[in-house]
Motif scaffolding. Structure first.
Motif, PDB file in Angstrom:
ATOM      1  N   HIS A   9      10.675   4.653  -3.641  1.00  0.00           N
ATOM      2  CA  HIS A   9       9.553   5.343  -4.285  1.00  0.00           C
ATOM      3  C   HIS A   9       9.103   6.506  -3.414  1.00  0.00           C
ATOM      4  CE1 HIS A   9       6.664   3.682  -1.417  1.00  0.00           C
ATOM      5  NE2 HIS A   9       7.293   2.508  -1.573  1.00  0.00           N
ATOM      6  N   GLY A  10       8.408   7.436  -4.022  1.00  0.00           N
ATOM      7  CA  GLY A  10       7.842   8.543  -3.265  1.00  0.00           C
ATOM      8  C   GLY A  10       6.609   8.102  -2.485  1.00  0.00           C
ATOM      9  N   GLN A  11       6.002   9.054  -1.811  1.00  0.00           N
ATOM     10  CA  GLN A  11       4.795   8.765  -1.018  1.00  0.00           C
ATOM     11  C   GLN A  11       3.738   8.119  -1.912  1.00  0.00           C
ATOM     12  OE1 GLN A  11       1.951  11.933  -0.025  1.00  0.00           O
ATOM     13  NE2 GLN A  11       2.446  11.474   2.113  1.00  0.00           N
ATOM     14  N   SER A  12       3.165   7.040  -1.410  1.00  0.00           N
ATOM     15  CA  SER A  12       2.124   6.347  -2.171  1.00  0.00           C
ATOM     16  C   SER A  12       0.791   6.462  -1.448  1.00  0.00           C
ATOM     17  CB  SER A  12       2.493   4.870  -2.354  1.00  0.00           C
ATOM     18  OG  SER A  12       2.473   4.205  -1.109  1.00  0.00           O
ATOM     19  N   GLN A  13      -0.240   6.083  -2.148  1.00  0.00           N
ATOM     20  CA  GLN A  13      -1.571   6.170  -1.543  1.00  0.00           C
ATOM     21  C   GLN A  13      -1.699   5.233  -0.345  1.00  0.00           C
ATOM     22  OE1 GLN A  13      -3.855   8.547  -2.354  1.00  0.00           O
ATOM     23  NE2 GLN A  13      -4.797   7.827  -0.460  1.00  0.00           N
ATOM     24  N   THR A  26      -3.322  -6.276  -6.918  1.00  0.00           N
ATOM     25  CA  THR A  26      -4.463  -6.338  -6.006  1.00  0.00           C
ATOM     26  C   THR A  26      -5.041  -4.938  -5.818  1.00  0.00           C
ATOM     27  OG1 THR A  26      -3.086  -6.042  -4.036  1.00  0.00           O
ATOM     28  CG2 THR A  26      -3.464  -8.317  -4.782  1.00  0.00           C
ATOM     29  N   PRO A  27      -6.240  -4.831  -5.254  1.00  0.00           N
ATOM     30  CA  PRO A  27      -6.853  -3.503  -5.094  1.00  0.00           C
ATOM     31  C   PRO A  27      -6.011  -2.517  -4.271  1.00  0.00           C
ATOM     32  CG  PRO A  27      -8.500  -5.209  -4.771  1.00  0.00           C
ATOM     33  CD  PRO A  27      -7.165  -5.901  -4.880  1.00  0.00           C
ATOM     34  N   LEU A  28      -5.150  -3.014  -3.398  1.00  0.00           N
ATOM     35  CA  LEU A  28      -4.319  -2.109  -2.602  1.00  0.00           C
ATOM     36  C   LEU A  28      -3.001  -1.740  -3.285  1.00  0.00           C
ATOM     37  CD1 LEU A  28      -4.815  -3.512   1.001  1.00  0.00           C
ATOM     38  CD2 LEU A  28      -5.896  -1.523  -0.065  1.00  0.00           C
ATOM     39  N   ASP A  29      -2.780  -2.237  -4.487  1.00  0.00           N
ATOM     40  CA  ASP A  29      -1.571  -1.910  -5.246  1.00  0.00           C
ATOM     41  C   ASP A  29      -1.793  -0.556  -5.913  1.00  0.00           C
ATOM     42  OD1 ASP A  29       0.820  -1.896  -6.608  1.00  0.00           O
ATOM     43  OD2 ASP A  29       0.227  -3.437  -8.043  1.00  0.00           O
ATOM     44  N   LYS A  30      -1.486   0.502  -5.179  1.00  0.00           N
ATOM     45  CA  LYS A  30      -1.778   1.860  -5.648  1.00  0.00           C
ATOM     46  C   LYS A  30      -0.492   2.606  -5.948  1.00  0.00           C
ATOM     47  CE  LYS A  30      -6.085   1.935  -3.145  1.00  0.00           C
ATOM     48  NZ  LYS A  30      -6.964   2.640  -2.236  1.00  0.00           N
ATOM     49  N   GLY A  31      -0.630   3.611  -6.784  1.00  0.00           N
ATOM     50  CA  GLY A  31       0.515   4.407  -7.214  1.00  0.00           C
ATOM     51  C   GLY A  31       0.842   5.541  -6.267  1.00  0.00           C
ATOM     52  N   LEU A  32       1.623   6.478  -6.795  1.00  0.00           N
ATOM     53  CA  LEU A  32       2.082   7.618  -6.025  1.00  0.00           C
ATOM     54  C   LEU A  32       0.997   8.672  -5.855  1.00  0.00           C
ATOM     55  CD1 LEU A  32       5.539   8.179  -7.756  1.00  0.00           C
ATOM     56  CD2 LEU A  32       5.078   6.926  -5.644  1.00  0.00           C
ATOM     57  N   THR A  33       1.121   9.442  -4.790  1.00  0.00           N
ATOM     58  CA  THR A  33       0.292  10.627  -4.606  1.00  0.00           C
ATOM     59  C   THR A  33       0.988  11.779  -5.337  1.00  0.00           C
ATOM     60  OG1 THR A  33       1.503  11.296  -2.629  1.00  0.00           O
ATOM     61  CG2 THR A  33      -0.429   9.858  -2.302  1.00  0.00           C
ATOM     62  N   ASP A  34       0.348  12.933  -5.373  1.00  0.00           N
ATOM     63  CA  ASP A  34       0.994  14.114  -5.959  1.00  0.00           C
ATOM     64  C   ASP A  34       2.292  14.426  -5.204  1.00  0.00           C
ATOM     65  OD1 ASP A  34      -0.987  14.385  -7.875  1.00  0.00           O
ATOM     66  OD2 ASP A  34      -2.107  15.887  -6.734  1.00  0.00           O
ATOM     67  N   THR A  35       2.255  14.285  -3.890  1.00  0.00           N
ATOM     68  CA  THR A  35       3.462  14.503  -3.085  1.00  0.00           C
ATOM     69  C   THR A  35       4.539  13.499  -3.468  1.00  0.00           C
ATOM     70  OG1 THR A  35       2.223  15.425  -1.239  1.00  0.00           O
ATOM     71  CG2 THR A  35       4.394  14.513  -0.723  1.00  0.00           C
ATOM     72  N   GLN A  39       8.241  14.199  -4.796  1.00  0.00           N
ATOM     73  CA  GLN A  39       9.435  13.636  -4.154  1.00  0.00           C
ATOM     74  C   GLN A  39      10.318  12.929  -5.183  1.00  0.00           C
ATOM     75  OE1 GLN A  39       7.306  11.311  -1.258  1.00  0.00           O
ATOM     76  NE2 GLN A  39       7.667  12.805   0.385  1.00  0.00           N
ATOM     77  N   ALA A  40       9.695  12.168  -6.073  1.00  0.00           N
ATOM     78  CA  ALA A  40      10.466  11.483  -7.114  1.00  0.00           C
ATOM     79  C   ALA A  40      11.155  12.500  -8.022  1.00  0.00           C
ATOM     80  CB  ALA A  40       9.561  10.558  -7.921  1.00  0.00           C
ATOM     81  N   THR A  41      10.446  13.545  -8.369  1.00  0.00           N
ATOM     82  CA  THR A  41      11.034  14.605  -9.206  1.00  0.00           C
ATOM     83  C   THR A  41      12.229  15.236  -8.503  1.00  0.00           C
ATOM     84  OG1 THR A  41       8.927  15.031 -10.306  1.00  0.00           O
ATOM     85  CG2 THR A  41      10.566  16.807 -10.363  1.00  0.00           C
ATOM     86  N   ASN A  42      12.119  15.478  -7.199  1.00  0.00           N
ATOM     87  CA  ASN A  42      13.243  16.033  -6.442  1.00  0.00           C
ATOM     88  C   ASN A  42      14.434  15.080  -6.445  1.00  0.00           C
ATOM     89  OD1 ASN A  42      11.747  18.324  -5.840  1.00  0.00           O
ATOM     90  ND2 ASN A  42      11.127  17.587  -3.824  1.00  0.00           N
TER      91      ASN A  42
END
Length: 97
Positions: A9-13, A26-35, A39-42
């Motif tokens: 995965h790309g950079q995550s929060q 859980t509350p720390l299960d966060k998704g990707l950042t814009d970066t 990265q995923a798009t690249n």
């Protein structure tokens, strides 16, 4: 011949917040950042440039992995409803370090 491709995965929060992996939902299960999305798009562009094809997409049930898998599925015409989520792909939960 079958091929197996691993995509991280790309950079995550939680990378930004400097936390270790967490359990799904859980509350720390966060998704990707814009970066991370960039990265995923690249990665998607690189996979397309190599004419890769995916018969099955399997990923961790964590948000960052699910978001990345959905991006790949959308880009390659793979039905998002067919993505398989497996806890076998979860990072080791080592507790407080």
């Amino acid at each position: 011949m079958k091929h197996l491709y691993y995509v991280r995965h790309g950079q995550s929060q939680i990378n930004i917040d400097d936390f270790f992996a967490t359990k799904p939902g859980t509350p720390l299960d966060k998704g990707l950042t814009d970066t991370g999305r960039e990265q995923a798009t690249n990665g998607i562009q690189a996979a397309k440039a190599q004419n890769l094809h995916f018969d099955v997409i399997v990923c961790s049930p964590l948000q960052r992995a699910k978001e990345t898998a959905r991006m790949y599925a959308d880009a390659f015409g793979y039905p998002p409803k067919d993505i398989l989520y497996s806890e076998l792909f979860l990072e080791i939960q080592s507790g407080a370090l």
